[in-house]
Write a protein that holds these residues in place. Structure first.
Motif, PDB file in Angstrom:
ATOM      1  N   VAL A  51       0.969  -1.340  -0.164  1.00 61.31           N
ATOM      2  CA  VAL A  51       0.305  -0.129   0.224  1.00 61.31           C
ATOM      3  C   VAL A  51       0.850   1.218  -0.176  1.00 61.31           C
ATOM      4  O   VAL A  51       1.931   1.495   0.907  1.00 61.31           O
ATOM      5  N   GLU A  52       0.561   2.043  -0.961  1.00 62.45           N
ATOM      6  CA  GLU A  52       1.485   3.365  -0.921  1.00 62.45           C
ATOM      7  C   GLU A  52       0.515   4.465   0.104  1.00 62.45           C
ATOM      8  O   GLU A  52      -0.271   4.343   0.457  1.00 62.45           O
ATOM      9  N   PRO A  53       1.729   5.300   0.286  1.00 63.17           N
ATOM     10  CA  PRO A  53       1.208   6.236   1.294  1.00 63.17           C
ATOM     11  C   PRO A  53       0.025   7.011   0.806  1.00 63.17           C
ATOM     12  O   PRO A  53      -0.999   7.385   1.853  1.00 63.17           O
ATOM     13  N   ASN A  54      -0.152   7.440  -0.242  1.00 60.29           N
ATOM     14  CA  ASN A  54      -1.313   8.003  -0.729  1.00 60.29           C
ATOM     15  C   ASN A  54      -2.505   7.277  -0.775  1.00 60.29           C
ATOM     16  O   ASN A  54      -3.700   7.692  -0.458  1.00 60.29           O
ATOM     17  N   ARG A  55      -2.267   6.112  -1.231  1.00 55.87           N
ATOM     18  CA  ARG A  55      -3.515   5.149  -0.960  1.00 55.87           C
ATOM     19  C   ARG A  55      -3.811   4.992   0.633  1.00 55.87           C
ATOM     20  O   ARG A  55      -5.228   4.666   0.780  1.00 55.87           O
ATOM     21  N   LEU A  56      -2.912   4.886   1.528  1.00 60.34           N
ATOM     22  CA  LEU A  56      -3.262   4.408   2.730  1.00 60.34           C
ATOM     23  C   LEU A  56      -4.175   5.497   3.381  1.00 60.34           C
ATOM     24  O   LEU A  56      -5.190   4.971   3.992  1.00 60.34           O
ATOM     25  N   VAL A  57      -4.156   6.922   3.188  1.00 63.08           N
ATOM     26  CA  VAL A  57      -4.951   7.786   3.698  1.00 63.08           C
ATOM     27  C   VAL A  57      -6.458   7.895   3.057  1.00 63.08           C
ATOM     28  O   VAL A  57      -7.289   8.496   3.476  1.00 63.08           O
ATOM     29  N   GLU A  58      -6.674   7.063   2.092  1.00 62.30           N
ATOM     30  CA  GLU A  58      -7.990   6.935   1.486  1.00 62.30           C
ATOM     31  C   GLU A  58      -8.666   5.975   2.163  1.00 62.30           C
ATOM     32  O   GLU A  58      -9.957   5.928   2.342  1.00 62.30           O
ATOM     33  N   GLY A  59      -8.036   4.819   2.904  1.00 61.34           N
ATOM     34  CA  GLY A  59      -8.805   3.753   3.757  1.00 61.34           C
ATOM     35  C   GLY A  59      -8.706   2.460   3.129  1.00 61.34           C
ATOM     36  O   GLY A  59      -8.421   2.351   1.623  1.00 61.34           O
ATOM     37  N   GLY A  60      -9.023   1.531   3.484  1.00 59.27           N
ATOM     38  CA  GLY A  60      -9.181   0.051   2.912  1.00 59.27           C
ATOM     39  C   GLY A  60      -8.258  -0.894   3.618  1.00 59.27           C
ATOM     40  O   GLY A  60      -8.376  -2.040   3.370  1.00 59.27           O
ATOM     41  N   PHE A  61      -7.134  -0.653   4.409  1.00 57.33           N
ATOM     42  CA  PHE A  61      -6.418  -1.126   5.224  1.00 57.33           C
ATOM     43  C   PHE A  61      -6.429  -1.049   6.724  1.00 57.33           C
ATOM     44  O   PHE A  61      -6.664   0.284   7.084  1.00 57.33           O
ATOM     45  N   ASP A  62      -6.585  -1.790   7.367  1.00 56.69           N
ATOM     46  CA  ASP A  62      -6.818  -1.729   8.823  1.00 56.69           C
ATOM     47  C   ASP A  62      -5.402  -1.640   9.642  1.00 56.69           C
ATOM     48  O   ASP A  62      -5.172  -0.880  10.560  1.00 56.69           O
ATOM     49  N   VAL A  63      -4.305  -2.257   9.016  1.00 59.58           N
ATOM     50  CA  VAL A  63      -3.107  -2.010   9.758  1.00 59.58           C
ATOM     51  C   VAL A  63      -2.007  -2.260   8.426  1.00 59.58           C
ATOM     52  O   VAL A  63      -2.264  -2.879   7.632  1.00 59.58           O
ATOM     53  N   VAL A  64      -1.012  -1.199   8.604  1.00 60.70           N
ATOM     54  CA  VAL A  64      -0.151  -1.116   7.769  1.00 60.70           C
ATOM     55  C   VAL A  64       1.164  -1.231   8.442  1.00 60.70           C
ATOM     56  O   VAL A  64       1.411  -0.348   9.240  1.00 60.70           O
ATOM     57  N   VAL A  65       2.033  -2.177   7.903  1.00 65.23           N
ATOM     58  CA  VAL A  65       3.196  -2.286   8.484  1.00 65.23           C
ATOM     59  C   VAL A  65       4.524  -1.785   7.611  1.00 65.23           C
ATOM     60  O   VAL A  65       4.428  -1.548   6.466  1.00 65.23           O
ATOM     61  N   CYS A  66       5.560  -1.503   8.596  1.00 66.47           N
ATOM     62  CA  CYS A  66       6.727  -0.756   7.793  1.00 66.47           C
ATOM     63  C   CYS A  66       7.939  -0.689   9.182  1.00 66.47           C
ATOM     64  O   CYS A  66       7.523  -1.016  10.127  1.00 66.47           O
ATOM     65  N   ASP A  67       9.148  -0.458   8.688  1.00 63.24           N
ATOM     66  CA  ASP A  67      10.020  -0.430   9.532  1.00 63.24           C
ATOM     67  C   ASP A  67      10.012   1.220  10.163  1.00 63.24           C
ATOM     68  O   ASP A  67       9.287   1.954   9.470  1.00 63.24           O
ATOM     69  N   GLY A  68      10.674   1.323  11.284  1.00 58.47           N
ATOM     70  CA  GLY A  68      10.453   2.648  11.745  1.00 58.47           C
ATOM     71  C   GLY A  68      10.927   3.761  11.298  1.00 58.47           C
ATOM     72  O   GLY A  68      10.395   4.861  11.285  1.00 58.47           O
ATOM     73  N   PHE A  69      12.001   3.692  10.264  1.00 58.46           N
ATOM     74  CA  PHE A  69      12.357   5.075   9.658  1.00 58.46           C
ATOM     75  C   PHE A  69      11.287   5.225   8.607  1.00 58.46           C
ATOM     76  O   PHE A  69      10.961   6.521   8.722  1.00 58.46           O
ATOM     77  N   THR A  70      10.997   4.373   7.757  1.00 59.40           N
ATOM     78  CA  THR A  70      10.035   4.719   6.682  1.00 59.40           C
ATOM     79  C   THR A  70       8.663   5.235   7.406  1.00 59.40           C
ATOM     80  O   THR A  70       8.084   6.184   6.838  1.00 59.40           O
ATOM     81  N   GLY A  71       8.200   4.471   8.436  1.00 58.62           N
ATOM     82  CA  GLY A  71       7.070   4.855   9.018  1.00 58.62           C
ATOM     83  C   GLY A  71       7.214   6.330   9.601  1.00 58.62           C
ATOM     84  O   GLY A  71       5.875   7.093   9.618  1.00 58.62           O
ATOM     85  N   ASN A  72       8.290   6.651  10.211  1.00 60.11           N
ATOM     86  CA  ASN A  72       8.375   7.983  10.839  1.00 60.11           C
ATOM     87  C   ASN A  72       8.300   9.012   9.740  1.00 60.11           C
ATOM     88  O   ASN A  72       7.854  10.075   9.756  1.00 60.11           O
ATOM     89  N   ILE A  73       8.868   8.722   8.633  1.00 64.17           N
ATOM     90  CA  ILE A  73       8.950   9.643   7.584  1.00 64.17           C
ATOM     91  C   ILE A  73       7.736   9.866   6.842  1.00 64.17           C
ATOM     92  O   ILE A  73       7.316  11.108   6.785  1.00 64.17           O
ATOM     93  N   CYS A  74       7.016   8.831   6.634  1.00 58.54           N
ATOM     94  CA  CYS A  74       5.690   8.822   6.227  1.00 58.54           C
ATOM     95  C   CYS A  74       5.072   9.820   7.071  1.00 58.54           C
ATOM     96  O   CYS A  74       4.144  10.453   6.568  1.00 58.54           O
ATOM     97  N   LEU A  75       4.722   9.562   8.416  1.00 63.79           N
ATOM     98  CA  LEU A  75       4.085  10.189   9.350  1.00 63.79           C
ATOM     99  C   LEU A  75       4.200  11.730   9.544  1.00 63.79           C
ATOM    100  O   LEU A  75       3.411  12.500   9.450  1.00 63.79           O
TER     101      LEU A  75
END
Lengths: 341, 341
Positions: free
Chosen positions: B207-231
């Motif tokens: 799931v791409e970051p722009n798709r994530l915020v549209e909805g459809g996934f309940d949990v999205v996993v990633c490493d902490g660096f990537t997740g922090n960048i995304c957030l």
């Protein structure tokens, strides 16, 4: 000035892209070479008169989900490959495409080659910032992983780009990271920070994604995976915020009174973001002007991408990057004196 | 129900955090244990009557820029360490802090320990999506790099969290990536995709970051660096868009007429985003309820974080995760049958 437009990349139909090309011909007084399905292109162009244009018949398509290297190697009759070869052969000055980023990169590498002393080209995107300026984020998708040396090269090329094309006198270069303090980030970021701090004179430290969009850095370097995540997160958050806001306004009776007055402002905002976003991202480090438009580019976005290509040619971007990279690397003791091959 | 609030973490002064704690006491009918500078806390609480609260005197502060492991090891008299120890000793049910994320993680690891069979705890953040729901993004900063096995654990823990605390019947788990197609991403993402596809029954793809915020996934996993960048990219883009919009509206004469009607909507939007953002992120995988509030948390955000802690305790989140992880791993052949240690 002749610029090739790949009419077969991206999400929109060729007719949309061709319309953008036509607008560019009229607006910028240039010639556009349309690459793609000749019959289709001729049908689209039929309604216009006095267009400075020509056609490269290359009906083979590179799809968004294809393996980039395979596609660039095998689909020699694609508008992508034929278009880039036109630049190599000197039949065109620049190439514009909204295609599969990896495939454009591979085709550019195979057919144009890298600039001397550049290890890996990178794709830079101009991110609009709150202070009204732009920040070049590079790399946003050409190379999933990058060494500190490659990040340095992005920094050097980005600096030249911002100086020569954007008129920034003293570009500041940052490293995209998850914290501002020096000891932040994963292994790669830590190594990169140390290296850039030692080797890049105009390196100004780490910059977090939320800080980047406020402004203050002219170039921000990162590996292609991180840059792509960041970019897509920006795009997604903006899109969802605008949609949420419109939906939210619709529901509020009070706001309904305000809407007629507000609508022009919202539209202008959307346009400004789109235009900036879809300005077209230069592939820096190859021996030719290659501009990658957003996959979702409409006619206006394509027109803008062609404009970016035109300006890059007019400012001799490639020559300036080649000389500038050479000078920087000699200065840093990373290359030998003498004119670049 | 007793919840420790670290009054010394984050960007805001203790008085602000304490106000949030007081609001939580009143709203949720719980006891809050304020950890920090006793004299200061007593001064702040002096204006209130009939508060169910107590104080842990621990005036040592862990700063945002300190090395997390050093701080957690050495600053034993900090509100952070003392607060977490209160949970370990059974004197409190949960711990809430807006402190240095790494330090909270380290202190939790040292003093509470990991759940049996969990290799690395992760921090999950509930991202609001356009469809009106929430997606748990994990890990957003506890671990810079992660193996595919660790991502699987995040997926398993996240699934339990969304089922038990958010009432989602069949959580879908995605992998944060730069493209939807299976062969996308850097080396780590490619390996992770293959592993998750094989091992996680409810894995639903990239799931791409722009798709994530549209909805459809309940949990999205990633490493902490990537997740922090995304957030941080999400946060930055939203903040800049809202500020841009307000600035843009100010300048337009037409829009000025609309502003009085619009203001309540804009304020509500900001609040919704803030409240969701600042709900407090659970640290999943440690043997105790630890909620990390956003560093910039104001009183409302702190109150929300305490509420999240309360709900986690009420739903026996730790027990459910421990049992659920064990069951999943046994089922996947990655652990041995028998009750978890």
């Amino acid at each position: 000035m002749r610029i090739v437009l790949d009419t077969q990349g991206g999400d929109r139909p060729p007719a949309e892209l061709i319309a953008g090309g036509v607008a560019a011909i009229r607006e910028y007084n240039i010639e556009v070479i349309f690459a793609g399905d000749q019959a289709l292109i001729e049908r689209e162009l039929d309604r216009y008169r006095d267009l400075r244009c020509s056609i490269i018949d290359a009906p083979e398509i590179v799809r968004m989900d294809e393996s980039p290297i395979e596609a660039a190697r095998k689909k020699k009759n694609s508008s992508l490959v034929q278009g880039i070869r036109a630049v190599r052969k000197g039949e065109a000055d620049a190439f514009v495409s909204p295609a599969n980023t990896g495939a454009v990169m591979a085709a550019a590498l195979f057919n144009l080659g890298r600039l001397h002393e550049i290890d890996r080209p990178g794709i830079g995107v101009l991110v609009p910032t709150l202070d009204g300026r732009r920040t070049l984020l590079i790399d946003v998708g050409a190379n999933a992983e990058c060494t500190p040396e490659q990040l340095l090269e992005f920094g050097v090329m980005g600096t030249i780009y911002m100086k020569e094309l954007m008129g920034v006198s003293d570009p500041r270069v940052g490293l995209l990271n998850i914290g501002e303090e020096p000891q932040k980030g994963d292994q790669q970021a830590l190594k990169a920070f140390t290296y850039l701090e030692q080797e890049l004179p105009n390196f100004a430290g780490n910059v977090e994604p939320n800080r980047l969009v406020e402004g203050g850095f002219d170039v921000v370097v990162c590996d292609g995976f991180t840059g792509n995540i960041c970019l897509k997160a920006y795009e997604g958050a903006i899109a969802v915020t605008v949609r949420y806001l419109k939906r939210h306004i619709d529901r509020s009776l009070l706001a309904k009174f305000g809407l007629p007055f507000l609508w022009p402002s919202l539209k202008r905002l959307k346009q400004e973001i789109s235009a900036a976003q879809y300005g077209g991202a230069p592939l820096l480090g190859v021996r030719g002007v290659v501009i990658i438009a957003h996959g979702n580019s409409n006619a206006v976005a394509i027109q803008n991408a062609i404009r970016v290509a035109k300006e890059a040619v007019e400012h001799d971007l490639i020559g300036k990057i080649e000389r500038g990279v050479h000078e920087s690397l000699v200065h840093l003791g990373l290359a030998v004196e003498g004119s670049p091959a």
